[in-house]
Design an enzyme around this catalytic site. Structure first.
Site, PDB file in Angstrom:
ATOM      1  N   GLU A   1       0.772  -1.308  -0.019  1.00  0.00           N
ATOM      2  CA  GLU A   1      -0.017   0.084   0.001  1.00  0.00           C
ATOM      3  C   GLU A   1       0.668   1.238   0.047  1.00  0.00           C
ATOM      4  OE1 GLU A   1      -3.360  -0.044   2.914  1.00  0.00           O
ATOM      5  OE2 GLU A   1      -3.012   2.026   3.373  1.00  0.00           O
TER       6      GLU A   1
ATOM      7  N   ASP B   1       0.323   5.487   0.738  1.00  0.00           N
ATOM      8  CA  ASP B   1      -0.729   6.390   1.107  1.00  0.00           C
ATOM      9  C   ASP B   1      -0.481   7.857   1.274  1.00  0.00           C
ATOM     10  OD1 ASP B   1      -2.407   4.121   2.209  1.00  0.00           O
ATOM     11  OD2 ASP B   1      -1.129   4.152   4.042  1.00  0.00           O
TER      12      ASP B   1
ATOM     13  N   GLU C   1      -2.670  10.599   3.486  1.00  0.00           N
ATOM     14  CA  GLU C   1      -3.821  10.931   4.266  1.00  0.00           C
ATOM     15  C   GLU C   1      -3.722  12.346   4.878  1.00  0.00           C
ATOM     16  OE1 GLU C   1      -4.661   6.668   6.626  1.00  0.00           O
ATOM     17  OE2 GLU C   1      -2.759   7.322   6.901  1.00  0.00           O
TER      18      GLU C   1
END
Ligand SMILES: *[C@@H]1O[C@H](CO)[C@@H](O)[C@H](O)[C@H]1NC(C)=O
Ligand SMILES: *[C@@H]1O[C@H](CO)[C@@H](O)[C@H](O)[C@H]1NC(C)=O
Length: 279
Positions: free
Chosen positions: A96, A98, A100
Site C-alpha cells: 500500500e 498512502d 492521508e
C-alpha cells in the site's frame, strides 16, 4: 493474426494517459449515498456525517504507474476527519502507498501523512505541513511508482521518496497490482493532535472534492508490466531538482519521520532509512 490484433489493442491502452471519468472508471465501495459525481464525471464530492463516510476505488488495477489527483480538502473545522488517497493491493501480503490528510480546527494546519506498506510491513509514517492552504483551492497530489522508487509529490514538488531497497533486504511493492482509492472517514481516535481533538458533528456534513484523476499505469491484466517500459516515468530516478525539493520539504515542513522515532525503533532506524534520506 489474432495475437497481433490483441497486442495492438493492448498497446493502444498502454500508450494513453488515462484521464479518468468518475462515472466510468471508478466504483463506489462504501457510503455511496454520501458521494456525488459532478461536472460530467470530472469531479467527485465525498461527504462524512455521523451516519457514514465513504470510499471509492478504481475499476482497474495497476502494476506501476504515474497517478495524479486534484483534491480540495474539508474546510473550516475539519478536526478528526481524514481524507485519504491511496493505492492498495488485495490479498494477505499487503502492499500500500498512502496520502492521508489529517484535518484540524479552523485556521490550524492540516497534516499530510504518507506511508508505504510492503508485504504487510508498514509503520513508515512521515508527516508534513503544507506550504499553502489546502482548503482554498485544488492541489495536485501525485504518486509515481516505478521499479526504482515510489515518489510522492504535491503540485509537482517531491515530498517523499521510498526507494527500491531490495538489496538491503527491504521488500518493495513490485509484484502485486493495486487499485486507486479515495475516502473520507472519521479518524478522530488518532488524527488530530494524536486524537485529543474530536470531530464536532454539529459542523457535519464534512465535504471534500476529488477532481481530474489521471492514471498512466500498467494495467495488471497485461501479462507483463515491462510493456510500460517505454513510458517516460518508467525509468525515472530522483533528479537534482527533486533532491533539492526533498531537502527543502524535509527541512521546513516535516513534523514527524518514523526514521527518527527512537520510541518505535529503539534498536535504530529501519534498514531503508539511510538510503531513502540520501538525496
Ligand atoms: C493542528 O494544529 C495544531 C496546533 O497548531 C498542531 O500542533 C497540529 O500538528 C495540527 N495538525 C493536526 C493534524 O493535529
Ligand atoms: C480536468 O480535465 C478536463 C478534461 O479532462 C479539463 O477540461 C479540465 O480543464 C481539467 N480541470 C482542471 C482543473 O485541471
Amino acid at each position: 493474426m489474432a495475437l497481433i490484433v490483441c497486442f495492438m489493442g493492448l498497446s493502444l491502452i498502454f500508450s494513453q494517459i488515462v484521464s479518468a471519468n468518475f462515472y466510468t472508471d471508478i466504483d463506489m465501495a462504501y457510503g455511496t449515498d454520501h458521494t456525488q459525481i459532478l461536472e460530467n464525471g470530472q469531479t467527485l464530492k465525498l461527504s462524512l456525517d455521523q451516519i457514514s463516510g465513504c470510499r471509492f476505488q478504481s475499476k482497474n488495477e495497476y502494476l506501476f504507474g504515474q497517478i495524479n489527483m486534484k483534491i480540495r480538502l474539508v474546510p473550516g473545522n475539519s478536526a478528526g476527519t481524514v481524507t485519504a488517497y491511496y493505492l492498495s493491493s488485495d490479498g494477505s501480503q499487503h502492499d500500500e502507498m498512502d496520502f492521508e490528510f489529517l484535518g484540524n480546527l479552523s485556521g490550524d494546519p492540516y497534516i499530510v501523512q504518507t506511508n508505504v506498506f510492503s508485504q504487510c510491513q508498514g509503520n513508515r509514517e512521515q508527516r508534513i505541513y503544507l506550504w499553502f492552504d489546502p482548503i482554498a483551492d485544488f492541489h495536485t497530489y501525485s504518486v509515481l511508482w516505478n521499479p526504482q522508487q515510489i515518489l510522492f509529490s504535491v503540485d509537482g514538488i517531491a515530498v517523499r521518496v521510498f526507494k527500491n531497497n531490495k538489496d538491503l533486504g527491504v521488500a518493495y511493492p513490485e509484484s502485486q497490482a493495486m487499485r486507486i482509492y479515495g475516502s473520507l472517514w472519521d479518524g478522530d481516535s488518532w488524527a488530530t493532535r494524536g486524537g485529543l481533538v474530536k470531530i464536532d458533528w454539529s459542523k457535519a456534513p464534512f465535504v471534500t472534492y476529488f477532481r481530474n484523476l489521471s492514471m498512466d499505469g500498467c494495467l495488471s491484466t497485461f501479462p507483463s508490466a515491462k510493456d510500460c517500459a517505454t513510458k517516460s516515468w518508467w525509468s525515472e530516478e530522483l533528479s537534482s531538482t527533486q533532491k533539492k525539493q526533498l531537502t527543502w520539504v524535509h527541512k521546513k515542513y516535516m513534523v514527524y519521520d518514523y526514521c527518527s522515532d527512537t520510541v518505535k525503533f529503539p534498536n535504530g532506524p529501519p534498514a531503508e532509512c539511510t538510503s531513502n534520506a540520501s538525496f
